[in-house]
Design an enzyme around this catalytic site. Structure first.
Site, PDB file in Angstrom:
ATOM      1  CG  HIS A 151       8.405 -29.259  -0.865  1.00 18.00           C
ATOM      2  ND1 HIS A 151       8.936 -30.486  -1.167  1.00 18.00           N
ATOM      3  CD2 HIS A 151       9.232 -28.699   0.054  1.00 18.00           C
ATOM      4  CE1 HIS A 151      10.024 -30.676  -0.432  1.00 18.00           C
ATOM      5  NE2 HIS A 151      10.225 -29.598   0.314  1.00 18.00           N
ATOM      6  CD  GLU A 210      -3.284  -0.459   2.052  1.00 21.65           C
ATOM      7  OE1 GLU A 210      -3.031   0.299   3.000  1.00 21.65           O
ATOM      8  OE2 GLU A 210      -4.349  -1.069   1.942  1.00 21.65           O
ATOM      9  CE  LYS A 220     -11.975   0.727   1.693  1.00 14.23           C
ATOM     10  NZ  LYS A 220     -11.272   1.616   2.596  1.00 14.23           N
TER      11      LYS A 220
HETATM   12  O1  PA5 Z   1      -3.528   0.873   5.890  1.00  9.51           O
HETATM   13  C1  PA5 Z   1      -4.676   1.227   5.770  1.00  9.51           C
HETATM   14  O2  PA5 Z   1      -5.001   2.414   5.884  1.00  9.51           O
HETATM   15  C2  PA5 Z   1      -5.795   0.241   5.491  1.00  9.51           C
HETATM   16  O3  PA5 Z   1      -5.331  -1.042   5.362  1.00  9.51           O
HETATM   17  C3  PA5 Z   1      -6.797   0.250   6.612  1.00  9.51           C
HETATM   18  O4  PA5 Z   1      -6.159  -0.099   7.804  1.00  9.51           O
HETATM   19  C4  PA5 Z   1      -7.949  -0.699   6.344  1.00  9.51           C
HETATM   20  O5  PA5 Z   1      -8.549  -0.402   5.123  1.00  9.51           O
HETATM   21  C5  PA5 Z   1      -8.972  -0.593   7.451  1.00  9.51           C
HETATM   22  O6  PA5 Z   1      -9.420   0.717   7.573  1.00  9.51           O
HETATM   23  P1  PA5 Z   1     -10.131   1.214   8.876  1.00  9.51           P
HETATM   24  O7  PA5 Z   1      -9.192   1.073  10.002  1.00  9.51           O
HETATM   25  O8  PA5 Z   1     -10.492   2.621   8.588  1.00  9.51           O
HETATM   26  O9  PA5 Z   1     -11.349   0.346   9.074  1.00  9.51           O
END
Ligand code: PA5
Length: 434
Positions: A311, A290, A425
């Site tokens: 494996h 990310e 989303k």
């Molecule tokens: O790193 C990030 O921002 C995301 O992976 C969030 O942690 C994930 O989408 C969950 O979001 P939230 O904590 O708002 O529910």
């Protein structure tokens, strides 16, 4: 050849990456690394409103840790299970830490079981967990920075409802713990309205950098992990890894992986030989994926468990497209040895190993794998760590966070946003008629 870079708890071993990159090119990266680290430390780069994680280990107060420990003790007193409801950065750190410390079989032995929900939309998995909880006392920890993530919200509503039915609305409230943004969001409002115990994920800490907030620490404490020791390891990393030179193992890791990327190695496979490390790998995958995968750039982070995956993935690694490099995380050997016994019939022809330890076999496997992969055109970076304990865990997680921030700035991307995650989303919400 230049000596590998060592701090007291972690060494970045670069002795198996030559051929894909030149030593002189690695050294030439020093000014870029210096700039990237300075950008991060001085908060002058893109995403600088999400740098709260950088000094979290040293700035988290005793009072904050006390409050987390107190809540954990309460959960351990009145529950046989805790359901941690969260996804992505609001879940992976806790799971990684618990499996790393207590093992993948932790729920078979620990007095308080830790289950995870809200990290999928599977009816089958949710039903199975609801059935599992039917006859046991449990609490829930809803973890969501935004407070509006669909997977988490659906599961949170479901388990709140279950608690209400089981204990009645007033007693249920005492079993609901919320970790969210300190000021805003629907979850914050709900917690306030219902009077749940809450913990903050500071506004300037993004999900994937939140393992050292209550997001990671509360579930860890419920699992019986010494959170002060985890934080001590992280604090040590915060100090030691601030060194601004090639002696910093985070610099060397960030530099080597970027240089390999620039030389055509587009996939990094994080490998360990410890099954209990698997979720640290998944946490790492999110952290780097990310943070770096944007603007048409980024090393694709993949995880592998050796020798298991040799494996299944071994063929691809050895002879597939040569766009791969490995980062292997090695830990100090376990003090408790496991010996291979003698068998007088020797039908399995293993007596040549009788009296030797499993570690002896594993070490030979590891050496053999490194040589084979390097010979096959897969450079191997090695992160040599101390023993698998709570301090090492804190140190290693902080090491990866810092390396990731530096690495993303080297790559020229904002390490702290994730605009691409919104695409699915939006579609989902439109489909749901929201
Ligand atoms: O790193 C990030 O921002 C995301 O992976 C969030 O942690 C994930 O989408 C969950 O979001 P939230 O904590 O708002 O529910």
């Amino acid at each position: 050849m230049r000596k590998d870079v060592t701090t007291s708890m972690l060494e970045t071993d670069i002795s198996n990456i030559w051929g894909s990159i030149e030593f002189s090119d690695l050294m030439k990266m020093e000014p870029r690394l210096s700039k990237a680290h300075e950008t991060l430390a001085e908060g002058t780069g893109e995403g600088n409103d999400f740098l709260g994680w950088h000094h979290l280990p040293s700035r988290t107060t005793e009072a904050e840790l006390d409050a987390i420990q107190k809540a954990a003790n309460q959960i351990r007193r009145d529950s046989k299970a805790l359901v941690v409801i969260g996804i992505g950065g609001s879940y992976l750190g806790a799971r990684a830490a618990i499996e790393f410390m207590n093992g993948v079989m932790h729920n078979e032995t620990d007095p308080v079981k830790i289950y995870f929900a809200g990290n999928h939309l599977s009816t089958r998995a949710l039903n199975a967990l609801v059935d599992r909880l039917e006859n046991i006392d449990f609490s829930i920890n809803i973890v969501s920075k935004s407070g509006s993530t669909m997977e988490t919200a659906v599961a949170a509503r479901m388990f709140r409802w279950l608690l209400n039915r089981k204990y009645g609305p007033e007693k249920a409230k005492q079993r609901i713990y919320v970790t969210t943004d300190p000021m805003k969001g629907k979850l914050r409002a709900l917690a306030k309205e219902e009077g749940y115990v809450t913990f903050p994920i500071p506004s300037n800490v993004g999900g994937r950098y939140s393992v050292f907030t209550a997001c990671g620490l509360l579930p860890m404490a419920v699992a019986g992990i010494d959170i002060r020791s985890v934080m001590a390891g992280a604090r040590r990393a915060e100090t030691e890894l601030d060194v601004r030179s090639m002696d910093n193992p985070a610099w060397l890791y960030a530099a080597a992986r970027n240089l390999m990327y620039e030389n055509g190695k587009k996939i990094e496979m994080l490998c360990s030989y410890e099954p209990d490390f698997e979720y640290v790998g998944r946490w790492w995958q999110q952290l780097f994926g990310e943070s770096e995968g944007k603007d048409g750039k980024g090393i694709f982070p993949a995880c592998a468990q050796f020798t298991t995956d040799l494996h299944s993935m071994g063929q691809m690694i050895q002879q597939g497209e040569r766009t791969l490099f490995e980062t292997v995380v090695r830990f100090q050997k376990e003090p408790r040895e496991l010996k291979i016994e003698t068998d007088w019939k020797n039908m399995d022809d293993l007596n040549y190993l009788a009296g030797k330890t499993v570690d002896y076999v594993e070490e030979n496997a590891y050496q053999g794998v490194v040589t084979a992969h390097v010979d096959g055109g897969v450079p191997v970076l090695v992160l040599k760590c101390g023993p698998m304990n709570s301090r090492m865990l804190g140190y290693l997680l902080y090491f990866f966070q810092l390396s990731c921030g530096i690495s993303a700035y080297l790559l020229g991307v904002n390490p702290f946003n994730q605009p691409g995650v919104e695409a699915y989303k939006k579609n989902m919400m439109t489909n749901l008629g929201c």
